[in-house]
Design a protein around this motif. Structure first.
Motif, PDB file in Angstrom:
ATOM      1  N   ASN A   1       0.810  -1.216   0.000  1.00 48.94           N
ATOM      2  CA  ASN A   1       0.000   0.000   0.000  1.00 48.94           C
ATOM      3  C   ASN A   1       0.847   1.272   0.000  1.00 48.94           C
ATOM      4  O   ASN A   1       0.307   2.371   0.061  1.00 48.94           O
ATOM      5  CB  ASN A   1      -0.921   0.012   1.235  1.00 48.94           C
ATOM      6  CG  ASN A   1      -1.950  -1.107   1.185  1.00 48.94           C
ATOM      7  OD1 ASN A   1      -2.462  -1.435   0.117  1.00 48.94           O
ATOM      8  ND2 ASN A   1      -2.242  -1.691   2.338  1.00 48.94           N
ATOM      9  N   ASP A   2       2.162   1.098  -0.050  1.00 50.22           N
ATOM     10  CA  ASP A   2       3.054   2.242   0.049  1.00 50.22           C
ATOM     11  C   ASP A   2       3.692   2.580  -1.297  1.00 50.22           C
ATOM     12  O   ASP A   2       3.912   1.701  -2.147  1.00 50.22           O
ATOM     13  CB  ASP A   2       4.170   1.964   1.062  1.00 50.22           C
ATOM     14  CG  ASP A   2       3.624   1.751   2.461  1.00 50.22           C
ATOM     15  OD1 ASP A   2       2.624   2.415   2.808  1.00 50.22           O
ATOM     16  OD2 ASP A   2       4.185   0.925   3.200  1.00 50.22           O
ATOM     17  N   TRP A   3       4.022   3.865  -1.471  1.00 48.88           N
ATOM     18  CA  TRP A   3       4.724   4.369  -2.650  1.00 48.88           C
ATOM     19  C   TRP A   3       6.038   4.952  -2.137  1.00 48.88           C
ATOM     20  O   TRP A   3       6.053   5.951  -1.435  1.00 48.88           O
ATOM     21  CB  TRP A   3       3.878   5.427  -3.359  1.00 48.88           C
ATOM     22  CG  TRP A   3       2.505   4.905  -3.717  1.00 48.88           C
ATOM     23  CD1 TRP A   3       1.456   4.716  -2.863  1.00 48.88           C
ATOM     24  CD2 TRP A   3       2.072   4.471  -5.004  1.00 48.88           C
ATOM     25  NE1 TRP A   3       0.379   4.202  -3.545  1.00 48.88           N
ATOM     26  CE2 TRP A   3       0.725   4.046  -4.868  1.00 48.88           C
ATOM     27  CE3 TRP A   3       2.674   4.413  -6.258  1.00 48.88           C
ATOM     28  CZ2 TRP A   3      -0.020   3.575  -5.936  1.00 48.88           C
ATOM     29  CZ3 TRP A   3       1.924   3.938  -7.329  1.00 48.88           C
ATOM     30  CH2 TRP A   3       0.600   3.520  -7.167  1.00 48.88           C
ATOM     31  N   ILE A   4       7.119   4.270  -2.469  1.00 48.34           N
ATOM     32  CA  ILE A   4       8.416   4.566  -1.858  1.00 48.34           C
ATOM     33  C   ILE A   4       9.367   5.177  -2.886  1.00 48.34           C
ATOM     34  O   ILE A   4       9.513   4.657  -3.998  1.00 48.34           O
ATOM     35  CB  ILE A   4       9.056   3.293  -1.268  1.00 48.34           C
ATOM     36  CG1 ILE A   4       8.117   2.623  -0.266  1.00 48.34           C
ATOM     37  CG2 ILE A   4      10.408   3.626  -0.622  1.00 48.34           C
ATOM     38  CD1 ILE A   4       7.797   3.471   0.955  1.00 48.34           C
TER      39      ILE A   4
ATOM     40  N   GLN B   1       8.504   7.958   1.972  1.00 53.24           N
ATOM     41  CA  GLN B   1       7.166   7.491   1.633  1.00 53.24           C
ATOM     42  C   GLN B   1       6.402   8.648   0.999  1.00 53.24           C
ATOM     43  O   GLN B   1       6.309   9.736   1.568  1.00 53.24           O
ATOM     44  CB  GLN B   1       6.430   6.970   2.864  1.00 53.24           C
ATOM     45  CG  GLN B   1       5.072   6.371   2.522  1.00 53.24           C
ATOM     46  CD  GLN B   1       4.490   5.547   3.658  1.00 53.24           C
ATOM     47  OE1 GLN B   1       5.209   5.168   4.582  1.00 53.24           O
ATOM     48  NE2 GLN B   1       3.200   5.266   3.608  1.00 53.24           N
TER      49      GLN B   1
END
Length: 505
Positions: free
Chosen positions: A459-462, A473
């Motif tokens: 669910n993360d955009w790194i 993040q």
């Protein structure tokens, strides 16, 4: 009287012998002796602070080895059997990069010159760019040439994206077409951004009659169009800045440098080197090649290429001041001396970066300062996309929504399925990136350019910093309380809310 005559004769003979020795001692021998001396001094400093007995023993052995070492001609035998002797003089020079090892590539494939000569003038004759092989007028011979086994380097590849030498000549920073277009429109010569007669790859400084013969046309060409990234273009570094940054510089013999800014106040941008060879505020060499240790400014800190380009490198042009399109002059920042921080100080805090990063009065978002320039600007932004752009807006591929999305859409992504994907080449540029794998989901820009250093993980955009490797993040607009109109999703619109400045960070 006779005694005086004998003493005088002996003195003359001694002077003659010393002169003969100096003439018969080649310069390369002196360079090597100076290098040995510097290495011994450096090792002795390390020995003085060493506490481990094994380390002390190792340092003592190294010191003894240099003390016994005698000057000798150094032959570098390449895989194809060719011999180069450049390192006979340049004995302490740094490896240019891990992907360009000298024992494979040699020196002349990039620099040109005569590799077997030990005479300085002859060895340096016909060098590409006069020692600056990244200059755009010779880059096709150096960076764009062929390497081992006639493999194409940065030109002549089937994939356009790998032909950086050709692409960079169309970059808006190389052509200055944007500046030419803006000023011509301001004076009413053109109704659109298109400039009649300007062709792809043409340098705007050479555009005939840009202001149709107006009195300030010469100033426009010399003070505006001929600066920055163009091959041989002058970087906007003020004499005042040079005086500050060069204070205390010394000759090798310890004498103080005087009038350095007066003798060479101009620092040139030499094409590829302007970005890929890191500099310090004095623009002087600080490496271990004794032949390079002069007071000449306009060189990188070491003989090294990098793709981990710090924001301070971009600031050679982008935070020095502003062009005045009416006076056709460059106005240097009044607070420029405050920006010249000690480049040895290491990591700076956010407020320091604000002061270094941006011109007074400019508006920005916090992420634009936390990251380095290359963390946002893509390779096509910086090195061109083979199109002649005449506005910065058209040239830049990345917008805020490419990473943050919009109120209704998530950022665009792409799954890596091909082991030959160009994204893997970006992996090579920074060993601190998490290893890219088949199946990874990376971001792409609205124009379809890959951003392999920005990944979708669960669910993360790194985002991984392309300079430090630090991870961030990315906050998304989708699902947030953002009320911005869907028609206003560009960077300028985002700055209306996310506005910071150097005076109000």
């Amino acid at each position: 009287m006779k005694k005086t005559f004998v003493l005088t004769s002996l003195l003359l003979i001694l002077v003659a012998l010393i002169a003969l020795i100096e003439v018969s001692t080649p310069s390369w021998s002196q360079y090597q002796k100076e290098y040995f001396k510097e290495q011994i001094a450096s090792l002795q400093v390390q020995l003085g602070s060493a506490k481990d007995n094994a380390k002390k023993g190792q340092l003592q052995e190294e010191i003894a080895s240099y003390q016994k070492r005698k000057p000798e001609i150094i032959d570098l035998v390449l895989p194809d059997g060719k011999v180069e002797r450049c390192k006979t003089c340049h004995i302490g020079i740094e490896e240019i990069s891990s992907s360009h090892p000298s024992n494979t590539f040699g020196c002349t494939v990039c620099h040109g010159g005569n590799p077997l000569s030990l005479d300085k003038a002859m060895a340096h004759a016909q060098m590409y760019g006069g020692g600056h092989p990244g200059s755009l007028d010779v880059a096709s011979l150096s960076c764009g040439g062929t390497g081992e086994n006639n493999v194409a380097c940065h030109a002549g590849n089937p994939e356009q994206a790998k032909n950086e030498v050709d692409l960079v000549k169309t970059s808006i920073m190389s052509t200055k077409a944007g500046e030419l277009s803006a000023v011509r429109r301001m004076f009413g010569y053109d109704k659109t951004n298109d400039i009649p007669g300007l062709t792809k790859g043409q340098v705007a400084a050479l555009y005939p009659n840009p202001l149709q013969g107006r009195a300030n046309q010469k100033d426009f060409q010399q003070n505006c169009l001929s600066q920055c990234h163009q091959s041989g273009g002058d970087l906007p570094v003020s004499t005042t800045t040079n005086n500050v940054s060069l204070k205390g510089t010394q000759e090798q013999d310890g004498t103080q440098v005087k009038g350095q800014a007066e003798t060479q106040s101009k620092i040139q941008g030499n094409g590829c080197e302007t970005c890929h060879v890191l500099t310090n505020p004095t623009h002087t060499y600080i490496g271990t090649d004794t032949t390079m240790k002069t007071n000449n400014i306009g060189y990188g800190m070491t003989h090294s290429l990098t793709t981990q380009i710090l924001y301070t490198q971009c600031n050679q042009c982008h935070n020095q001041g502003n062009h005045d399109p009416l006076k056709m002059s460059f106005a240097f920042r009044s607070d420029m001396t405050k920006v010249i921080n000690d480049w040895k100080s290491g990591v700076t805090n956010w407020l320091d970066r604000v002061q270094d990063y941006y011109l007074p009065g400019e508006i920005f978002a916090k992420c634009e300062v936390s990251l380095d320039c290359i963390d946002c600007h893509t390779r096509q932004d910086v090195m061109g996309d083979n199109k002649l752009h005449t506005s910065q807006y058209d040239a830049v591929h990345l917008q805020c929504q490419d990473c943050h999305g919009t109120k209704e859409t998530l950022p665009k992504t792409k799954q890596i399925v091909d082991p030959n994907d160009l994204a893997f080449e970006e992996q090579i540029t920074n060993p601190k990136f998490p290893k890219l794998k088949i199946g990874d989901e990376i971001l792409v820009t609205g124009k379809g350019e890959e951003l392999p250093f920005i990944r979708h993980q669960g669910n993360d955009w790194i985002q991984n910093s392309r300079v430090t490797g630090q991870t961030f993040q990315i906050p998304l607009v989708y699902g947030s309380k953002c009320q911005q109109s869907l028609l206003e999703q560009g960077a300028d619109s985002c700055h209306k809310c996310h506005d910071r400045s150097a005076t109000h960070p």
